[in-house]
Design a protein around this motif. Structure first.
Motif, PDB file in Angstrom:
ATOM      1  N   LEU A  20       0.829  -1.202   0.000  1.00 40.28           N
ATOM      2  CA  LEU A  20       0.000   0.000   0.000  1.00 40.28           C
ATOM      3  C   LEU A  20       0.866   1.255   0.000  1.00 40.28           C
ATOM      4  O   LEU A  20       0.522   2.266  -0.639  1.00 40.28           O
ATOM      5  CB  LEU A  20      -0.919  -0.025   1.222  1.00 40.28           C
ATOM      6  N   LEU A  21       1.991   1.198   0.687  1.00 42.62           N
ATOM      7  CA  LEU A  21       2.914   2.335   0.718  1.00 42.62           C
ATOM      8  C   LEU A  21       3.428   2.667  -0.683  1.00 42.62           C
ATOM      9  O   LEU A  21       3.557   3.844  -1.050  1.00 42.62           O
ATOM     10  CB  LEU A  21       4.081   2.014   1.652  1.00 42.62           C
ATOM     11  N   LEU A  22       3.712   1.648  -1.488  1.00 38.12           N
ATOM     12  CA  LEU A  22       4.169   1.884  -2.860  1.00 38.12           C
ATOM     13  C   LEU A  22       3.143   2.684  -3.655  1.00 38.12           C
ATOM     14  O   LEU A  22       3.494   3.588  -4.426  1.00 38.12           O
ATOM     15  CB  LEU A  22       4.435   0.547  -3.562  1.00 38.12           C
ATOM     16  N   VAL A  23       1.873   2.347  -3.498  1.00 39.73           N
ATOM     17  CA  VAL A  23       0.817   3.063  -4.223  1.00 39.73           C
ATOM     18  C   VAL A  23       0.630   4.456  -3.644  1.00 39.73           C
ATOM     19  O   VAL A  23       0.457   5.439  -4.372  1.00 39.73           O
ATOM     20  CB  VAL A  23      -0.510   2.265  -4.166  1.00 39.73           C
ATOM     21  N   ARG A  24       0.680   4.565  -2.325  1.00 41.07           N
ATOM     22  CA  ARG A  24       0.481   5.853  -1.671  1.00 41.07           C
ATOM     23  C   ARG A  24       1.539   6.865  -2.099  1.00 41.07           C
ATOM     24  O   ARG A  24       1.256   8.058  -2.233  1.00 41.07           O
ATOM     25  CB  ARG A  24       0.511   5.654  -0.151  1.00 41.07           C
ATOM     26  N   GLU A  25       2.767   6.400  -2.328  1.00 38.36           N
ATOM     27  CA  GLU A  25       3.855   7.301  -2.712  1.00 38.36           C
ATOM     28  C   GLU A  25       3.988   7.458  -4.226  1.00 38.36           C
ATOM     29  O   GLU A  25       4.923   8.109  -4.699  1.00 38.36           O
ATOM     30  CB  GLU A  25       5.178   6.800  -2.122  1.00 38.36           C
ATOM     31  N   GLY A  26       3.075   6.858  -4.976  1.00 44.56           N
ATOM     32  CA  GLY A  26       3.121   7.007  -6.425  1.00 44.56           C
ATOM     33  C   GLY A  26       4.208   6.195  -7.087  1.00 44.56           C
ATOM     34  O   GLY A  26       4.584   6.462  -8.240  1.00 44.56           O
ATOM     35  N   ARG A  27       4.734   5.183  -6.414  1.00 41.22           N
ATOM     36  CA  ARG A  27       5.775   4.345  -6.999  1.00 41.22           C
ATOM     37  C   ARG A  27       5.188   3.160  -7.761  1.00 41.22           C
ATOM     38  O   ARG A  27       5.898   2.471  -8.480  1.00 41.22           O
ATOM     39  CB  ARG A  27       6.745   3.858  -5.920  1.00 41.22           C
ATOM     40  N   SER A  28       3.873   2.932  -7.592  1.00 39.00           N
ATOM     41  CA  SER A  28       3.184   1.871  -8.320  1.00 39.00           C
ATOM     42  C   SER A  28       1.726   2.278  -8.492  1.00 39.00           C
ATOM     43  O   SER A  28       1.162   2.956  -7.623  1.00 39.00           O
ATOM     44  CB  SER A  28       3.260   0.541  -7.553  1.00 39.00           C
ATOM     45  N   PRO A  29       1.100   1.840  -9.578  1.00 35.12           N
ATOM     46  CA  PRO A  29      -0.353   1.972  -9.659  1.00 35.12           C
ATOM     47  C   PRO A  29      -0.999   0.883  -8.797  1.00 35.12           C
ATOM     48  O   PRO A  29      -0.324  -0.048  -8.339  1.00 35.12           O
ATOM     49  CB  PRO A  29      -0.637   1.728 -11.141  1.00 35.12           C
ATOM     50  N   TYR A  30      -2.273   1.033  -8.556  1.00 37.62           N
ATOM     51  CA  TYR A  30      -3.043  -0.076  -7.969  1.00 37.62           C
ATOM     52  C   TYR A  30      -3.253  -1.090  -9.088  1.00 37.62           C
ATOM     53  O   TYR A  30      -4.009  -0.884 -10.012  1.00 37.62           O
ATOM     54  CB  TYR A  30      -4.366   0.433  -7.420  1.00 37.62           C
ATOM     55  N   PHE A  31      -2.568  -2.205  -8.980  1.00 38.47           N
ATOM     56  CA  PHE A  31      -2.531  -3.204 -10.057  1.00 38.47           C
ATOM     57  C   PHE A  31      -3.604  -4.267  -9.798  1.00 38.47           C
ATOM     58  O   PHE A  31      -3.360  -5.243  -9.079  1.00 38.47           O
ATOM     59  CB  PHE A  31      -1.139  -3.832 -10.103  1.00 38.47           C
ATOM     60  N   ASP A  32      -4.791  -4.053 -10.360  1.00 41.71           N
ATOM     61  CA  ASP A  32      -5.891  -5.002 -10.158  1.00 41.71           C
ATOM     62  C   ASP A  32      -6.233  -5.769 -11.434  1.00 41.71           C
ATOM     63  O   ASP A  32      -7.340  -6.241 -11.600  1.00 41.71           O
ATOM     64  CB  ASP A  32      -7.128  -4.290  -9.611  1.00 41.71           C
ATOM     65  N   LYS A  33      -5.239  -5.922 -12.301  1.00 44.27           N
ATOM     66  CA  LYS A  33      -5.445  -6.669 -13.545  1.00 44.27           C
ATOM     67  C   LYS A  33      -5.928  -8.087 -13.274  1.00 44.27           C
ATOM     68  O   LYS A  33      -6.688  -8.665 -14.063  1.00 44.27           O
ATOM     69  CB  LYS A  33      -4.129  -6.708 -14.334  1.00 44.27           C
ATOM     70  N   TYR A  34      -5.502  -8.662 -12.159  1.00 42.03           N
ATOM     71  CA  TYR A  34      -5.886 -10.035 -11.821  1.00 42.03           C
ATOM     72  C   TYR A  34      -6.898 -10.075 -10.674  1.00 42.03           C
ATOM     73  O   TYR A  34      -7.034 -11.082  -9.996  1.00 42.03           O
ATOM     74  CB  TYR A  34      -4.643 -10.856 -11.487  1.00 42.03           C
ATOM     75  N   GLY A  35      -7.610  -8.961 -10.495  1.00 43.63           N
ATOM     76  CA  GLY A  35      -8.678  -8.918  -9.499  1.00 43.63           C
ATOM     77  C   GLY A  35      -8.422  -7.887  -8.424  1.00 43.63           C
ATOM     78  O   GLY A  35      -7.275  -7.539  -8.119  1.00 43.63           O
ATOM     79  N   HIS A  36      -9.525  -7.371  -7.865  1.00 40.83           N
ATOM     80  CA  HIS A  36      -9.419  -6.433  -6.751  1.00 40.83           C
ATOM     81  C   HIS A  36      -8.680  -7.082  -5.583  1.00 40.83           C
ATOM     82  O   HIS A  36      -8.779  -8.292  -5.360  1.00 40.83           O
ATOM     83  CB  HIS A  36     -10.811  -6.021  -6.266  1.00 40.83           C
ATOM     84  N   SER A  37      -7.998  -6.269  -4.830  1.00 38.84           N
ATOM     85  CA  SER A  37      -7.333  -6.772  -3.630  1.00 38.84           C
ATOM     86  C   SER A  37      -8.355  -7.387  -2.695  1.00 38.84           C
ATOM     87  O   SER A  37      -9.395  -6.791  -2.399  1.00 38.84           O
ATOM     88  CB  SER A  37      -6.613  -5.637  -2.908  1.00 38.84           C
ATOM     89  N   ARG A  38      -8.059  -8.583  -2.208  1.00 39.75           N
ATOM     90  CA  ARG A  38      -8.950  -9.246  -1.263  1.00 39.75           C
ATOM     91  C   ARG A  38      -8.590  -8.915   0.192  1.00 39.75           C
ATOM     92  O   ARG A  38      -9.210  -9.424   1.112  1.00 39.75           O
ATOM     93  CB  ARG A  38      -8.918 -10.761  -1.497  1.00 39.75           C
ATOM     94  N   LEU A  39      -7.586  -8.061   0.356  1.00 40.44           N
ATOM     95  CA  LEU A  39      -7.223  -7.619   1.699  1.00 40.44           C
ATOM     96  C   LEU A  39      -7.667  -6.187   1.967  1.00 40.44           C
ATOM     97  O   LEU A  39      -8.178  -5.888   3.044  1.00 40.44           O
ATOM     98  CB  LEU A  39      -5.711  -7.730   1.914  1.00 40.44           C
TER      99      LEU A  39
END
Length: 720
Positions: A526-545
């Motif tokens: 989540l920190l990676l997405v929060r800092e803009g270092r990664s997109p939210y990668f849900d190509k294989y499904g929404h996060s189940r957590l």
């Protein structure tokens, strides 16, 4: 009057003490921890238990499924059934076949009771639907029908609405439907192919004359209605025409609450009868209000509701039940009632959601009630929901995301706090190597384990090795993120690991799929997405957590122009050309895939034996052995011409596993090719498809005869 005392009084009347006069009453279930409980409407479980305790000869129950939990509000109802059986009352319980595999325990418990028989009906080979009705008949004189399933959650964590009619002619109409379906069902769950069908499919049945009754001492007229049209016993009324008739006769207002509202069916067919009637009513100046559950925030469903909301004189709202305070409950905390009231005078209350399958394929039941006393109370029930703090206007500008329905949280039921932290990990693993932003190695149980971080996808670093592609180019920011991650973990005392549902899984490269948790509980993914270092990668499904947390983190990072969302990132500098990842195309593609996967996960959770992932060899083998028709879900690897001119649609499979191959005969190819299945094989297109059929063994593969267009459906939502 206190509600408990009022329920006793109303229950006393419901159990046959109304001096012989036919009576009608409402019953409800209100979710705990909400303010939706109506003091003047008795609770569903109390009415059910009192009816059963006062039964003299017979109790017939028809329900979608049965699911209990120790100590729940359903337990006294089951105990009442056991007491009735002990006194010699004949009990019959009819349930849907496909849900038995998900919830067998309660039905098995009942079938073991003397004087009790349980049957399961499979309507799929007859109409393609399910036994979706929920009703109870006592002594052939009283019938109770409504939205509540025979499920502990329906009595505690879901808003439900039902009606009890103490009138023998109405109860006998329900008994006719039950008799037909009971005959169709065999004791082991198989369907009797030779069972007689006394339907009137051309007209749907005109129905019996309304039954005079009273509601709270005032006169009403009650007509039982049923679906599907093709399975109506002679002389009974189909519900859809009666609903349309009421809408078309509206002069002032039409208020509707249902779980879901769809203008298409699961095969892509149109269903516009109700939608057209509502729009026509609005054009006549009628005030039309529609309220649906927040489960309809799925983008494909929300888009339909937004189109309806855009019409003058039509307003649509979601009714959102907050989560239970003690944690997530799958398939619960939802508004499930199904009713309509027109001009506070004519009402429908039943078991159908508003979509084609419910009226044309599945067994459902309900009541049409004419009379201002009942209509006014139902309208008041609607307006209390409509004006409550739980109601949310459908926003025309918003892009909705589906709420969690089926997926449970981790097995320890832990949740993220407001700072994106889990409970501190109890076991830390030493970092052995940082490959890049989303791949690290740890020392675990004496060996090095490769981790692939879920729901993130940092940019590719430059340099030798690894392939670059239009969707995954090697970038300067990929290099920067790799260095940042290596420095971030330098000197780190260790990390914890979290897995969706507590289940450890490997990807195709043998990497353990997980969330990395820092010593203080911070979710590194989540920190990676929060800092803009990664997109939210849900190509294989929404996060189940923590799907919602990822959505918020990405939105805030984009608004702040952090990392990959900054136009200056990866811009040309000196000798470096601009190399950017096409997020504008990728995010809609991933989102469409994620919604399709969410639909599959939900359906598979309801019926794991029927809904099969084409990349799951164990489920495929089991489905082949059972020999039933299944709903296959997967992506297409390629389309090929067969030796005899047939079209062969090859689904993707894991390396070494037998694939599913759909066979389309030459004379049917044009119809299937018109579906543009080839588009689903392209990158940045919505890739998933559904295929209904029966698996047969092939040479190192599974085959499905798939020449009928109605067997196929490109998974919703449509292409972005």
């Amino acid at each position: 009057m206190p509600k408990l005392l009022l329920q006793v009084v109303l229950g006393f009347a419901a159990c046959g003490c109304a001096f012989g006069q036919p009576t009608l009453q409402l019953l409800e279930s209100a979710p705990t921890e909400t303010t939706l409980d109506r003091q003047d409407i008795p609770a569903t479980e109390r009415v059910w238990a009192e009816l059963i305790d006062n039964a003299k000869q017979s109790i017939d129950l028809a329900h979608f499924y049965a699911s209990n939990q120790p100590g729940s509000r359903l337990e006294p109802v089951i105990q009442a059934l056991q007491r009735a059986a002990t006194r010699g009352v004949r009990i019959r319980f009819l349930a849907d076949e496909k849900f038995y595999g998900t919830y067998p325990d309660t039905l098995d418990r009942l079938s073991a009771v003397d004087h009790t028989e349980v049957r399961r009906i499979d309507l799929r080979p007859i109409t393609g639907g399910v036994m979706h009705a929920k009703y109870l008949i006592v002594d052939g004189q009283k019938a109770c029908v409504g939205s509540a399933n025979f499920d502990w959650r329906a009595l505690e964590h879901i808003q439900e609405l039902g009606a009890l009619i103490a009138a023998e002619p109405v109860a006998q109409a329900f008994a006719e439907v039950f008799k037909d379906d009971w005959r169709r069902a065999a004791g082991g769950g198989a369907t009797e192919a030779a069972a007689p069908q006394t339907a009137a499919p051309q007209t749907g049945g005109a129905g019996p004359p309304p039954q005079d009754a009273t509601f709270r001492g005032e006169p009403v007229r009650v007509t039982p209605v049923f679906s599907p049209r093709a399975l109506l016993p002679a002389g009974l009324a189909w519900d859809l025409p009666r609903i349309l008739e009421a809408i078309r006769a509206a002069e002032r207002r039409v208020y509707v609450q249902v779980l879901s509202y769809r203008t298409g069916d699961r095969n892509g067919g149109a269903f516009d009868e109700i939608d057209s009637a509502l729009r026509d009513a609005a054009r006549r100046g009628v005030d039309v209000r529609l309220m649906v559950a927040d489960w309809s925030k799925r983008p494909s469903s929300a888009a339909e509701l937004q189109r309806l909301q855009a019409e003058p004189r039509i307003e649509v709202r979601f009714l959102c039940i907050p989560p239970a305070q003690h944690g997530f409950i799958p398939f619960a905390r939802v508004a499930h009632a199904k009713y309509m009231v027109v001009d506070a005078d004519v009402a429908w209350l039943g078991t159908s959601n508003w979509g084609r399958d419910y009226f044309y394929a599945s067994r459902n039941a309900g009541l049409i009630v004419e009379g201002s006393s009942f209509g006014a109370r139902l309208e008041q029930f609607f307006l209390t929901n409509w004006e409550s703090s739980y109601a949310e206007v459908v926003d025309l500008a918003r892009q909705y995301t589906a709420p969690a329905v089926a997926e449970a949280p981790p097995t320890d039921a832990a949740t993220l706090d407001a700072n994106g932290r889990w409970p501190r990990p109890t076991q830390l693993y030493q970092i052995a190597r940082v490959v890049d932003g989303d791949t690290v190695h740890v020392r675990r149980e004496g060996r090095t384990v490769k981790l692939r971080l879920l729901s993130v996808d940092t940019e590719e670093k430059r340099g030798p090795g690894g392939a670059s592609s239009p969707t995954k180019p090697k970038t300067r920011y990929g290099d920067e993120t790799t260095v940042w991650a290596q420095e971030f973990f330098a000197g780190c005392p260790g990390v914890g690991l979290r897995f969706p549902g507590g289940v450890e899984e490997l990807d195709a490269y043998g990497r353990l799929l997980c969330h990395v948790v820092l010593e203080d509980g911070t979710d590194f993914n989540l920190l990676l997405v929060r800092e803009g270092r990664s997109p939210y990668f849900d190509k294989y499904g929404h996060s189940r957590l923590c799907h919602d947390a990822f959505v918020v983190a990405q939105q805030r990072a984009r608004e702040a122009l952090q990392g990959i969302w900054n136009p200056k990132t990866n811009a040309a500098t000196g000798d470096d050309a601009a190399v950017r990842r096409p997020y504008g195309q990728l995010l809609p593609w991933w989102g469409a895939r994620a919604e399709a996967i969410a639909e599959f996960r939900s359906k598979q959770a309801e019926d794991p034996e029927t809904h099969i992932d084409t990349e799951d060899p164990t489920a495929l083998a089991a489905a082949l052995e059972r020999g039933h028709r299944v709903e296959l879900f997967g992506t297409i690897r390629r389309l090929a011409d067969g030796d005899e001119g047939e079209l062969r649609v090859v689904f993707r499979a894991n390396r070494g596993d037998p694939p599913v191959i759909a066979i389309v005969p030459p004379q049917r190819r044009a119809g299937i090719e018109a579906l543009a299945l080839d588009r689903t094989t392209h990158e940045m297109q919505q890739n998933y498809v559904w295929l209904r059929g029966k698996l047969t063994p092939g040479e190192r593969c599974y085959t499905v005869a798939a020449g009928d267009v109605e067997q196929w459906r490109i998974a919703s939502p449509a292409y972005p």
